[in-house]
Design a protein around this motif. Sequence first.
Motif, mmCIF file in Angstrom:
data_model
loop_
_atom_site.group_PDB
_atom_site.id
_atom_site.type_symbol
_atom_site.label_atom_id
_atom_site.label_comp_id
_atom_site.label_asym_id
_atom_site.label_seq_id
_atom_site.Cartn_x
_atom_site.Cartn_y
_atom_site.Cartn_z
ATOM 1 N N MET A 148 -9.078 -3.376 6.073
ATOM 2 C CA MET A 148 -7.626 -3.396 5.469
ATOM 3 C C MET A 148 -6.985 -2.176 5.312
ATOM 4 O O MET A 148 -5.702 -1.797 5.819
ATOM 5 C CB MET A 148 -7.802 -4.093 4.154
ATOM 6 C CG MET A 148 -7.891 -5.366 3.992
ATOM 7 S SD MET A 148 -7.644 -6.073 2.293
ATOM 8 C CE MET A 148 -9.192 -5.624 1.633
ATOM 9 N N PHE A 149 -7.729 -0.911 4.811
ATOM 10 C CA PHE A 149 -7.286 0.326 4.610
ATOM 11 C C PHE A 149 -7.314 1.398 5.912
ATOM 12 O O PHE A 149 -6.394 2.290 5.963
ATOM 13 C CB PHE A 149 -7.695 0.963 3.337
ATOM 14 C CG PHE A 149 -7.319 0.114 1.986
ATOM 15 C CD1 PHE A 149 -6.218 0.699 1.434
ATOM 16 C CD2 PHE A 149 -8.196 -0.614 1.637
ATOM 17 C CE1 PHE A 149 -5.904 0.029 0.473
ATOM 18 C CE2 PHE A 149 -7.980 -1.281 0.379
ATOM 19 C CZ PHE A 149 -6.812 -0.873 -0.313
ATOM 20 N N GLY A 150 -8.252 1.151 6.696
ATOM 21 C CA GLY A 150 -8.574 1.849 7.932
ATOM 22 C C GLY A 150 -7.987 1.398 9.083
ATOM 23 O O GLY A 150 -7.509 2.292 9.947
ATOM 24 N N ILE A 151 -7.693 0.123 9.251
ATOM 25 C CA ILE A 151 -7.221 -0.358 10.479
ATOM 26 C C ILE A 151 -5.667 -0.973 10.319
ATOM 27 O O ILE A 151 -4.541 -0.593 10.786
ATOM 28 C CB ILE A 151 -7.975 -1.567 10.993
ATOM 29 C CG1 ILE A 151 -9.490 -0.933 11.338
ATOM 30 C CG2 ILE A 151 -7.496 -2.069 12.453
ATOM 31 C CD1 ILE A 151 -9.417 0.245 12.268
ATOM 32 N N GLU A 152 -5.649 -2.065 9.464
ATOM 33 C CA GLU A 152 -4.415 -2.815 9.366
ATOM 34 C C GLU A 152 -3.127 -2.092 8.693
ATOM 35 O O GLU A 152 -2.264 -2.381 8.977
ATOM 36 C CB GLU A 152 -4.831 -4.154 8.625
ATOM 37 C CG GLU A 152 -5.632 -4.971 9.157
ATOM 38 C CD GLU A 152 -6.152 -6.171 8.612
ATOM 39 O OE1 GLU A 152 -6.338 -7.483 8.983
ATOM 40 O OE2 GLU A 152 -6.162 -6.191 7.115
ATOM 41 N N LEU A 153 -3.623 -1.325 7.635
ATOM 42 C CA LEU A 153 -2.563 -0.806 7.045
ATOM 43 C C LEU A 153 -1.807 0.374 7.979
ATOM 44 O O LEU A 153 -0.621 0.452 8.021
ATOM 45 C CB LEU A 153 -2.957 0.065 5.614
ATOM 46 C CG LEU A 153 -1.980 0.865 4.726
ATOM 47 C CD1 LEU A 153 -0.903 -0.381 4.200
ATOM 48 C CD2 LEU A 153 -2.645 1.220 3.319
ATOM 49 N N PRO A 154 -2.892 1.340 8.331
ATOM 50 C CA PRO A 154 -1.870 2.373 9.416
ATOM 51 C C PRO A 154 -1.317 1.508 10.451
ATOM 52 O O PRO A 154 -0.071 2.042 10.881
ATOM 53 C CB PRO A 154 -3.139 2.992 9.724
ATOM 54 C CG PRO A 154 -4.505 2.939 8.920
ATOM 55 C CD PRO A 154 -4.223 1.452 8.458
ATOM 56 N N LEU A 155 -1.832 0.393 11.103
ATOM 57 C CA LEU A 155 -0.892 -0.236 12.151
ATOM 58 C C LEU A 155 0.247 -0.815 11.734
ATOM 59 O O LEU A 155 1.269 -1.034 12.321
ATOM 60 C CB LEU A 155 -1.917 -1.172 12.811
ATOM 61 C CG LEU A 155 -3.158 -0.686 13.795
ATOM 62 C CD1 LEU A 155 -3.869 -1.657 14.110
ATOM 63 C CD2 LEU A 155 -2.483 0.402 14.667
ATOM 64 N N ALA A 156 0.129 -1.310 10.221
ATOM 65 C CA ALA A 156 1.290 -2.075 9.859
ATOM 66 C C ALA A 156 2.437 -0.977 9.210
ATOM 67 O O ALA A 156 3.498 -1.280 8.636
ATOM 68 C CB ALA A 156 0.933 -2.965 8.634
ATOM 69 N N LEU A 157 2.053 0.092 9.205
ATOM 70 C CA LEU A 157 2.917 1.441 8.638
ATOM 71 C C LEU A 157 4.214 1.468 8.908
ATOM 72 O O LEU A 157 5.312 1.515 8.150
ATOM 73 C CB LEU A 157 2.290 2.848 8.644
ATOM 74 C CG LEU A 157 2.937 3.815 7.876
ATOM 75 C CD1 LEU A 157 2.896 3.550 6.367
ATOM 76 C CD2 LEU A 157 2.063 5.067 8.177
ATOM 77 N N PRO A 158 4.669 1.172 10.529
ATOM 78 C CA PRO A 158 6.128 1.189 10.773
ATOM 79 C C PRO A 158 6.944 0.073 9.902
ATOM 80 O O PRO A 158 8.072 0.478 9.563
ATOM 81 C CB PRO A 158 5.976 1.034 12.191
ATOM 82 C CG PRO A 158 4.828 1.481 12.591
ATOM 83 C CD PRO A 158 3.686 1.260 11.439
ATOM 84 N N VAL A 159 6.337 -1.085 9.922
ATOM 85 C CA VAL A 159 6.912 -2.279 9.127
ATOM 86 C C VAL A 159 7.199 -1.971 7.739
ATOM 87 O O VAL A 159 8.089 -2.544 6.987
ATOM 88 C CB VAL A 159 6.333 -3.740 9.621
ATOM 89 C CG1 VAL A 159 7.045 -4.805 8.852
ATOM 90 C CG2 VAL A 159 6.119 -3.789 11.111
ATOM 91 N N ILE A 160 6.082 -1.632 7.090
ATOM 92 C CA ILE A 160 6.138 -1.134 5.562
ATOM 93 C C ILE A 160 7.150 -0.261 5.584
ATOM 94 O O ILE A 160 7.953 -0.330 4.303
ATOM 95 C CB ILE A 160 4.708 -0.702 5.383
ATOM 96 C CG1 ILE A 160 3.672 -2.035 5.138
ATOM 97 C CG2 ILE A 160 4.713 -0.377 3.758
ATOM 98 C CD1 ILE A 160 2.131 -1.356 5.185
ATOM 99 N N LEU A 161 7.162 1.162 6.179
ATOM 100 C CA LEU A 161 8.368 1.839 6.088
ATOM 101 C C LEU A 161 9.867 1.381 6.131
ATOM 102 O O LEU A 161 10.853 1.991 5.564
ATOM 103 C CB LEU A 161 7.816 3.120 6.959
ATOM 104 C CG LEU A 161 6.857 3.990 6.654
ATOM 105 C CD1 LEU A 161 6.543 5.062 7.921
ATOM 106 C CD2 LEU A 161 6.931 4.633 5.349
ATOM 107 N N ALA A 162 9.785 0.292 6.826
ATOM 108 C CA ALA A 162 11.128 -0.292 7.107
ATOM 109 C C ALA A 162 11.420 -1.087 5.880
ATOM 110 O O ALA A 162 12.536 -0.865 5.415
ATOM 111 C CB ALA A 162 11.234 -1.150 8.447
ATOM 112 N N GLY A 163 10.435 -1.707 5.268
ATOM 113 C CA GLY A 163 10.803 -2.313 3.974
ATOM 114 C C GLY A 163 11.089 -1.151 2.803
ATOM 115 O O GLY A 163 12.040 -1.530 2.015
ATOM 116 N N ALA A 164 10.348 -0.329 2.962
ATOM 117 C CA ALA A 164 10.546 0.886 2.025
ATOM 118 C C ALA A 164 11.956 1.330 2.107
ATOM 119 O O ALA A 164 12.860 1.803 1.207
ATOM 120 C CB ALA A 164 9.522 1.719 1.936
#
Length: 246
Positions: A148-164
């Motif tokens: 979750m924190f080492g693979i999925e979260l970093p790979l999802a970061l662009p979409v998360i930052l778009a939401g932020a």
Amino acid sequence: MGAEGARVSIFSEAWAWLGEPDRWSWTDPAGIPYRTIQHLEFSALALVVAAALAIPPALWLAHYRRGAFLSSTVVNLGRAIPSFGLIILFWYLASRWELNTSFWPLLVALVALALPPLFTNTYAGVVSVEPDAVDAARGSGYRERQIMFGIELPLALPVILAGARVAFLQLVATVAIGAIVNDGGGLGRYIVDGFAQGRGGYGEILAGGVAVIVLALVCEGVFTLITRLAVPKGLHVENARQPQVL
């Protein structure tokens, strides 16, 4: 005075207002820098609180592929609820419970507004991670928490930052509205005070509105820069091929 003359008068009033003493002070409440910092502090605080509340559960639900209906419901609620209505509701509740009405109503309303884009974009970003990457991590002995924190979260970061980014721009706009119930109010204080003066405050209203717009544009640029610096180039390319939720 004709329409053209009225427009010229309002612009001249705004220019004169900008040239008043202490208007560019960092320490005087009448100063634009002072109000800008106040505006950003409230917006940033709300974003941090909302991120702490939204991202962890969204990450967990997306990892285990649960809560898809909840994710869509959250985003629909976020689009349907008016920000001004939330501010007035929480102000009323705070006054009934004898809480600080100049701080808590606006903060709670801002957090509630920032939750939907942060939650849904985190969920969508994690769900869109390639299953092969997750399977490879499991095959290498990674635990679910590490995935979750080492693979999925970093790979999802662009979409998360778009939401932020969407959430923060909405917060910047809403803090200005919140000046109606908040003694500080950031740059929105100028708009509220200008309306209170009637015709004589039109210049202050115009200047305050332009200040809020400029601040929103600057924040947009800062978030774009943060995304470029925080996300590896390969993820930028991959993210450009995927639709964003918000």
